[in-house]
Design an enzyme around this catalytic site. Structure first.
Site, short mmCIF file in Angstrom:
data_model
loop_
_atom_site.label_atom_id
_atom_site.label_comp_id
_atom_site.label_asym_id
_atom_site.label_seq_id
_atom_site.Cartn_x
_atom_site.Cartn_y
_atom_site.Cartn_z
CB SER A 1 48.05 35.61 -78.50
OG SER A 1 48.76 34.26 -77.85
NE ARG A 2 52.35 32.09 -77.35
CZ ARG A 2 52.39 30.80 -76.91
NH1 ARG A 2 52.69 29.78 -78.00
NH2 ARG A 2 52.08 30.54 -75.88
CG ASP B 1 43.86 29.71 -68.00
OD1 ASP B 1 43.53 28.89 -68.65
OD2 ASP B 1 44.69 29.38 -67.00
CG ASN C 1 44.25 27.85 -82.60
OD1 ASN C 1 44.74 27.13 -83.02
ND2 ASN C 1 44.89 28.60 -81.93
CB SER D 1 46.65 16.94 -83.38
OG SER D 1 47.91 16.21 -83.53
CE1 TYR E 1 48.27 18.76 -78.57
CE2 TYR E 1 48.71 16.97 -80.17
CZ TYR E 1 48.47 18.26 -79.73
OH TYR E 1 48.42 19.06 -80.86
CB ALA F 1 43.90 10.59 -75.18
CE LYS G 1 44.89 19.15 -80.13
NZ LYS G 1 44.13 20.39 -80.33
N1 LIG Z 1 52.13 22.91 -83.80
C1 LIG Z 1 51.81 21.86 -84.13
O1 LIG Z 1 52.41 20.89 -85.00
C2 LIG Z 1 50.27 21.33 -84.16
C3 LIG Z 1 49.90 20.10 -84.77
C4 LIG Z 1 48.62 19.59 -84.93
C5 LIG Z 1 47.67 20.46 -84.02
N2 LIG Z 1 48.04 21.71 -83.46
C6 LIG Z 1 47.04 22.29 -82.91
O2 LIG Z 1 46.83 23.75 -83.18
C7 LIG Z 1 46.56 24.39 -82.17
C8 LIG Z 1 47.43 25.58 -82.07
O3 LIG Z 1 48.76 25.19 -81.59
P1 LIG Z 1 50.05 26.24 -81.90
O4 LIG Z 1 51.19 25.22 -82.55
O5 LIG Z 1 49.69 27.21 -82.45
O6 LIG Z 1 50.46 26.21 -80.28
P2 LIG Z 1 51.12 27.70 -79.70
O7 LIG Z 1 52.24 28.38 -80.56
O8 LIG Z 1 51.71 26.95 -78.51
O9 LIG Z 1 50.03 28.68 -79.33
C9 LIG Z 1 48.95 28.38 -78.49
C10 LIG Z 1 48.01 29.56 -78.39
O10 LIG Z 1 47.08 29.24 -77.45
C11 LIG Z 1 47.06 30.08 -76.33
N3 LIG Z 1 46.72 29.37 -75.09
C12 LIG Z 1 47.42 28.41 -74.56
N4 LIG Z 1 47.20 27.98 -73.25
C13 LIG Z 1 45.81 28.64 -73.22
C14 LIG Z 1 44.91 28.76 -72.25
N5 LIG Z 1 44.99 28.07 -70.98
N6 LIG Z 1 43.85 29.71 -72.38
C15 LIG Z 1 43.89 30.74 -73.35
N7 LIG Z 1 44.71 30.56 -74.41
C16 LIG Z 1 45.79 29.72 -74.11
C17 LIG Z 1 48.63 30.63 -76.32
O11 LIG Z 1 48.68 31.79 -75.76
P3 LIG Z 1 49.15 31.99 -74.10
O12 LIG Z 1 50.07 30.80 -73.91
O13 LIG Z 1 49.57 33.31 -73.85
O14 LIG Z 1 47.99 31.79 -73.29
C18 LIG Z 1 48.79 30.82 -77.95
O15 LIG Z 1 48.03 31.85 -78.17
C19 LIG Z 1 46.61 23.60 -80.86
O16 LIG Z 1 45.11 23.05 -80.57
C20 LIG Z 1 47.23 22.46 -81.12
O17 LIG Z 1 46.96 21.17 -80.60
C21 LIG Z 1 49.43 22.14 -83.56
#
Ligand SMILES: NC(=O)c1ccc[n+]([C@@H]2O[C@H](COP(=O)([O-])OP(=O)(O)OC[C@H]3O[C@@H](n4cnc5c(N)ncnc54)[C@H](OP(=O)(O)O)[C@@H]3O)[C@@H](O)[C@H]2O)c1
Length: 244
Positions: free
Chosen positions: A14-15, A60, A87, A139, A152, A154, A156
């Site tokens: 979604s985002r 969820d 993701n 990550s 977190y 751990a 990953k």
């Molecule tokens: N941002 C970074 O710097 C970074 C770095 C390394 C790896 N990552 C990894 O990349 C992935 C995406 O991260 P992001 O930065 O895009 O995070 P984000 O902006 O917080 O987006 C997370 C997404 O997951 C959904 N989500 C969260 N909890 C959920 C649940 N219980 N059930 C279903 N959907 C859920 C959220 O929607 P809702 O909240 O509406 O459920 C949203 O669509 C993650 O696995 C993260 O660990 C991110």
């Protein structure tokens, strides 16, 4: 799968990064199913623009019943899944000595247990068809560690282990399983880092910037390409060179 539309699941689309990955598959002409706990403008726009090849389920994933319903809705709609991108993830920051059990459970339940649960359901469909591509969004914190992101990191690192084990189980069935260890991206998740931390990360990154969802989406597309059936069980680091 070459040239033919693929059926793709992207969790948490979604985002943030997930939305970038969803968009890249819609741009490639594929059918995309995604889920999150709440709808966003992006979801509403995709539904209006790609009605016949976009599916959103409010779910969820940490709730096994809802995760099962999401998998079922996708299979009911399109019959099979070619690509699964795990993701959805959550971060909670805080040093371990002060970390709550509740935060620990939230991070482990989604990042690890929910990923395992959904993958188990979808890989059964891939095994029945002798083909598929699975990408787990991991990550660099799982490799290097980061102060305040211990639990977190751990999850990953565990996800990378899950990738290697599953790759061995399903490799002979034309199913590849890989992780992308992402560096720091400009998404809501990194809002937990303050300006000082973000500036330090940029200074230490050879590419001189934070990552964008497109940087990771391109790597996902590479790994799920039908021709890339000899890359499996790997953790591809995409981080602008931060950990090189
Ligand atoms: N941002 C970074 O710097 C970074 C770095 C390394 C790896 N990552 C990894 O990349 C992935 C995406 O991260 P992001 O930065 O895009 O995070 P984000 O902006 O917080 O987006 C997370 C997404 O997951 C959904 N989500 C969260 N909890 C959920 C649940 N219980 N059930 C279903 N959907 C859920 C959220 O929607 P809702 O909240 O509406 O459920 C949203 O669509 C993650 O696995 C993260 O660990 C991110």
């Amino acid at each position: 799968m070459t040239g033919q539309p693929r059926t793709v699941i992207v969790t948490g689309g979604s985002r943030g990064l997930g939305a970038g990955i969803v968009q890249s598959f819609l741009d490639s002409g594929d059918r995309v199913a995604t889920c999150s706990r709440s709808e966003t403008d992006a979801v509403r726009e995709w539904r209006a623009q790609y009605a016949d090849r976009f599916l959103f389920v409010e779910a969820d994933l940490a709730d096994r019943e809802q995760s099962t319903l999401f998998a079922k809705a996708t299979l009911d709609q399109w019959g099979s899944v070619d690509v699964l991108v795990n993701n959805a993830g959550v971060a909670r920051d805080g040093i371990l000595a002060l970390f709550s059990d509740e935060d620990s459970d939230t991070v482990i339940d989604l990042n690890l247990k929910a990923t395992i649960h959904l993958t188990r359901q979808i890989v059964r469909n891939m095994l029945a068809r002798d083909g598929g591509r699975i990408v787990n969004i991991s990550s660099i914190t799982g490799q290097t560690g980061y102060r305040g992101l211990t639990v977190y990191g751990a999850t990953k690192a565990a996800l990378d282990g899950f990738t290697r084990g599953l790759a061995r189980e399903v490799g002979s069935r034309n199913i590849t399983v890989n992780s992308i260890a992402s560096g720091y991206l400009r998404t809501e998740m990194s809002h937990g880092l303050d300006d000082g931390q973000l500036n330090q990360i940029v200074r230490r990154t050879p590419a001189g910037r934070l990552g964008e969802p497109d940087d990771i989406a391109r790597a996902v597309q590479f790994l799920v390409d039908e021709r890339n059936d000899w890359i499996t069980g790997q953790v591809l680091v995409v981080d602008g060179g931060l950990t090189c």
